[in-house]
Design an enzyme around this catalytic site. Structure first.
Site, PDB file in Angstrom:
ATOM      1  N   TYR A  39       0.662  -1.090  -0.025  1.00  0.00           N
ATOM      2  CA  TYR A  39      -0.094  -0.100   0.067  1.00  0.00           C
ATOM      3  C   TYR A  39       1.192   1.155   0.006  1.00  0.00           C
ATOM      4  O   TYR A  39       0.307   2.158  -0.480  1.00  0.00           O
ATOM      5  CB  TYR A  39      -0.892  -0.031   1.388  1.00  0.00           C
ATOM      6  CG  TYR A  39      -2.126  -0.948   1.095  1.00  0.00           C
ATOM      7  CD1 TYR A  39      -2.329  -1.968   0.060  1.00  0.00           C
ATOM      8  CD2 TYR A  39      -2.852  -1.008   2.423  1.00  0.00           C
ATOM      9  CE1 TYR A  39      -3.268  -2.849   0.458  1.00  0.00           C
ATOM     10  CE2 TYR A  39      -3.938  -1.989   2.584  1.00  0.00           C
ATOM     11  CZ  TYR A  39      -4.027  -2.874   1.347  1.00  0.00           C
ATOM     12  OH  TYR A  39      -4.832  -3.837   1.444  1.00  0.00           O
ATOM     13  N   HIS A  97       0.198 -11.484   1.625  1.00  0.00           N
ATOM     14  CA  HIS A  97      -0.882 -10.753   1.174  1.00  0.00           C
ATOM     15  C   HIS A  97      -1.498 -11.482  -0.198  1.00  0.00           C
ATOM     16  O   HIS A  97      -2.648 -11.589  -0.183  1.00  0.00           O
ATOM     17  CB  HIS A  97      -0.123  -9.573   0.463  1.00  0.00           C
ATOM     18  CG  HIS A  97      -1.302  -8.380   0.201  1.00  0.00           C
ATOM     19  ND1 HIS A  97      -0.981  -7.227   0.347  1.00  0.00           N
ATOM     20  CD2 HIS A  97      -2.551  -8.465   0.175  1.00  0.00           C
ATOM     21  CE1 HIS A  97      -1.777  -6.471  -0.149  1.00  0.00           C
ATOM     22  NE2 HIS A  97      -2.980  -7.100  -0.492  1.00  0.00           N
TER      23      HIS A  97
END
Length: 267
Positions: A39, A97
């Site tokens: 991110y 992830h």
């Protein structure tokens, strides 16, 4: 481990936008914050947390290991960097992830590295994200189901992911739902709007309450303080059996997140 059922997501939020969102969330009472290495906002999330005045032990911070860092010799160093960025000595939950594309790094290797990170005190809990039934089985084979706190998956009224949910439940692995509002599409749905009117609630509250009543954790994000505050009230909304059935019928395998070269073969 009791996974918080309501958290604040930070996907796609950067710089001052994410600082403002996390700051407002913490002021409103959010105590679980979800971020990820990819991110590019861990440092800003860390700044917001550090300046909030909320004691670290009251917070539940989740980050996710990016695919380039999944191997032995990389995962732990990358997590240490995440801790520096987040300005904390530990995170409460660390997830893989995405599974390593083409199984370049085996699930077993990544899971064992997460266990090492946990033993080192870098993370309190470990888990997975975007894992299919087959990949969950590989993770269980590697470290045991008890070690896996959650599988964070795309899950919305349009993508209810029953196979993955059922398998996770059988093994006592909690489900965290991301993209629960289907990028806002679910908020325009006539069925959802109708239920919201019946309850004098917002469409977002209805969708979040639906997920919570099914036993999932949710991590909605917003840049608007009013929406952050309103979303929290979903925890108090009780939908009827009829409401739940109406939403169940919205399933259409409507997956929104399936990046080429990254996504596994979905169930």
């Amino acid at each position: 481990m009791n996974l918080p059922v309501f958290g604040l997501g930070t996907f796609r939020l950067k710089d001052q936008v994410v600082i403002d969102s996390v700051t407002a969330g913490l002021e409103l009472g959010y105590r679980a914050i979800d971020t990820a290495q990819i991110y590019g906002n861990e440092a800003d999330v860390g700044t917001a947390i550090a300046n909030s005045g909320v004691a670290r032990e009251q917070l539940f911070v989740t980050t996710k290991i990016w695919i380039e860092n999944l191997g032995a010799g990389k995962l732990i160093d990358s997590l240490k960097q995440s801790l520096v960025d987040l300005k904390t000595d530990y995170v409460d939950l660390t997830l893989i992830h995405w599974p390593s594309p083409n199984a370049e790094v085996s699930v077993a290797e990544s899971m064992r590295e997460l266990i090492k990170a946990q033993q080192l005190g870098l993370t309190r809990n470990i888990g997975i994200s975007n894992f299919t039934v087959e990949l969950m089985q590989q993770a269980i084979d590697a470290v045991g189901a008890d070690a896996i706190a959650t599988n964070q998956i795309e899950l919305s009224p349009y993508l209810q992911n029953h196979k993955v949910v059922e398998f996770a439940r059988q093994h006592g692995i909690a489900i965290t739902s991301y993209m629960t509002l289907a990028y806002g599409e679910a908020l325009k749905d006539a069925v959802i709007i109708d239920i919201a009117k019946r309850h004098q609630a917002t469409p977002a509250q209805v969708v979040l309450a639906w997920a919570l009543q099914l036993g999932y954790a949710v991590i909605p994000s917003s840049t608007k303080r009013a929406n952050l505050e309103s979303n929290l009230l979903a925890q108090e909304l009780k939908l009827s059996e009829q409401d739940m059935q109406q939403i169940a019928q919205l399933e259409r395998n409507g997956r929104l997140v399936s990046p080429e070269g990254l996504a596994p073969e979905w169930d």
